[in-house]
Design a protein around this motif. Sequence first.
Motif, PDB file in Angstrom:
ATOM      1  N   ILE A  80       0.822  -1.220   0.000  1.00 58.15           N
ATOM      2  CA  ILE A  80       0.000   0.000   0.000  1.00 58.15           C
ATOM      3  C   ILE A  80       0.853   1.266   0.000  1.00 58.15           C
ATOM      4  N   ASP A  81       2.157   1.122   0.249  1.00 53.76           N
ATOM      5  CA  ASP A  81       3.038   2.291   0.202  1.00 53.76           C
ATOM      6  C   ASP A  81       4.466   1.779   0.175  1.00 53.76           C
ATOM      7  N   LYS A  82       5.399   2.652  -0.185  1.00 50.68           N
ATOM      8  CA  LYS A  82       6.805   2.272  -0.075  1.00 50.68           C
ATOM      9  C   LYS A  82       7.650   3.513   0.131  1.00 50.68           C
ATOM     10  N   MET A  83       8.867   3.302   0.644  1.00 47.84           N
ATOM     11  CA  MET A  83       9.790   4.387   0.936  1.00 47.84           C
ATOM     12  C   MET A  83      11.135   3.934   0.383  1.00 47.84           C
ATOM     13  N   GLU A  84      11.770   4.776  -0.430  1.00 56.74           N
ATOM     14  CA  GLU A  84      13.061   4.383  -1.011  1.00 56.74           C
ATOM     15  C   GLU A  84      14.211   4.914  -0.163  1.00 56.74           C
ATOM     16  N   THR A  85      15.254   4.127  -0.019  1.00 54.85           N
ATOM     17  CA  THR A  85      16.493   4.580   0.607  1.00 54.85           C
ATOM     18  C   THR A  85      17.610   4.353  -0.411  1.00 54.85           C
ATOM     19  N   SER A  86      18.845   4.681  -0.016  1.00 55.21           N
ATOM     20  CA  SER A  86      19.959   4.550  -0.954  1.00 55.21           C
ATOM     21  C   SER A  86      20.134   3.124  -1.464  1.00 55.21           C
ATOM     22  N   THR A  87      19.869   2.138  -0.632  1.00 56.36           N
ATOM     23  CA  THR A  87      20.128   0.754  -1.038  1.00 56.36           C
ATOM     24  C   THR A  87      18.903  -0.162  -0.934  1.00 56.36           C
ATOM     25  N   HIS A  88      17.941   0.200  -0.130  1.00 55.96           N
ATOM     26  CA  HIS A  88      16.809  -0.686   0.144  1.00 55.96           C
ATOM     27  C   HIS A  88      15.475   0.020  -0.111  1.00 55.96           C
ATOM     28  N   THR A  89      14.453  -0.787  -0.408  1.00 53.50           N
ATOM     29  CA  THR A  89      13.071  -0.296  -0.448  1.00 53.50           C
ATOM     30  C   THR A  89      12.354  -0.797   0.809  1.00 53.50           C
ATOM     31  N   VAL A  90      11.662   0.098   1.496  1.00 52.35           N
ATOM     32  CA  VAL A  90      10.781  -0.316   2.591  1.00 52.35           C
ATOM     33  C   VAL A  90       9.379  -0.430   2.003  1.00 52.35           C
ATOM     34  N   PHE A  91       8.863  -1.654   1.926  1.00 51.18           N
ATOM     35  CA  PHE A  91       7.496  -1.863   1.442  1.00 51.18           C
ATOM     36  C   PHE A  91       6.553  -1.916   2.639  1.00 51.18           C
ATOM     37  N   LEU A  92       5.459  -1.157   2.560  1.00 48.43           N
ATOM     38  CA  LEU A  92       4.413  -1.227   3.584  1.00 48.43           C
ATOM     39  C   LEU A  92       3.297  -2.091   3.016  1.00 48.43           C
ATOM     40  N   GLY A  93       2.932  -3.147   3.730  1.00 45.55           N
ATOM     41  CA  GLY A  93       1.927  -4.079   3.216  1.00 45.55           C
ATOM     42  C   GLY A  93       0.742  -4.204   4.139  1.00 45.55           C
ATOM     43  N   GLU A  94      -0.455  -4.091   3.564  1.00 44.85           N
ATOM     44  CA  GLU A  94      -1.663  -4.355   4.349  1.00 44.85           C
ATOM     45  C   GLU A  94      -1.886  -5.864   4.341  1.00 44.85           C
TER      46      GLU A  94
END
Lengths: 213, 213
Positions: free
Chosen positions: B116-130
């Motif tokens: 449902i959302d994600k946040m990008e960093t220099s090396t990783h993606t943070v995926f937010l999942g419902e």
Amino acid sequence: MNKKVFRNLSYGVYVVSTLDGTRPTGCTANSVMQITSEPASIAISINHDNYTNGCIARTGTFAVSILSEDSDPGLIGTFGFQSGKDVDKFDGTAHTIRDGMPVLDDCCGYIVCRVIDKMETSTHTVFLGEVTDGDVLETAPAMTYAYYHNVIKGKSPKNAPTYLPEEEAAEPSARWVCSVCGYVYDGEVPFEELPEDYTCPVCRQPKSKFVRK
Amino acid sequence: MNKKVFRNLSYGVYVVSTLDGTRPTGCTANSVMQITSEPASIAISINHDNYTNGCIARTGTFAVSILSEDSDPGLIGTFGFQSGKDVDKFDGTAHTIRDGMPVLDDCCGYIVCRVIDKMETSTHTVFLGEVTDGDVLETAPAMTYAYYHNVIKGKSPKNAPTYLPEEEAAEPSARWVCSVCGYVYDGEVPFEELPEDYTCPVCRQPKSKFVRK
């Protein structure tokens, strides 16, 4: 969906802290994880209702104190079952200012971060923090949420990501429960025979706050 | 900053999986945490270099299989020290399609999510999942990263958030190390006397992949 599966996710037990103006404040948290290793960043999840949430948004900085199995479990109650809006949680709690942030002395390590991004959800903010400082403070093993739950018999407050509404129902009847934090007394001495100055080992509330369930 | 403090953060050991078209794929992960309880959501951190990252972005769906202390540690190597681009990791790995996603059979529980959302960093993606599905599959305790590190003697691959470059240097010299996953042999039988069909307990590579360090 069986919500009990969330119990199988593993966490530590942390106090996330920041400043409210010049006054240290903070809250107990489980949802802390490393996101990148180089440069190092971590993410934390903090409920909108936690006073700490707005304070982190204003200062753009937070610290994570990592509780160990030797840390006083009362810290979890001090920081977890009351609001920093009403109470100065650091008053009487040994702490040191590290890189500008309040860090508990009674913990096995700490991490200080500068907020570099955030993601909003319906109830919580996920803060992404670039690590600016951190150190190991003692060698005792980090306290896990499983240790807190199984050994200390602690519970989650209602605004925690890890709160399970069913957990009360799973307890047997006729036990003495702390009405503030949900700790269930399971000592060998009958609860009625405990001294009047007995306090809840999790949140330090007096014996009078316990109710028979 | 002392990066060893990151070892004091507590995690579980998970296989995060999704589909590459119709082919199941996935990778080992530690950084998984619950973000909200109602509606339930979780966040995961996946390196951009992990083939699973792009597959999750395309399908918008992922599953988390929660390894237990009884799970085959070889799963960590199968899913952690090789790429789903080159290898069909689920070929020969018992799994069941649950809510459309591949879930390991040898785990203590699973969670299926819609991104449902994600946040990008220099090396990783943070995926937010419902969370759309989830269940407990067995009662064995969840495997923690500490258990993997201390009991199974496992390591992190270089693209993991929890990778510590110093960890090789801390090992004593003249030990046999798996060149694929970094597992250090510490059995009582001298390494040279092990049978020729000995395989790494973490990544299942043959004895010939071990190097003396």
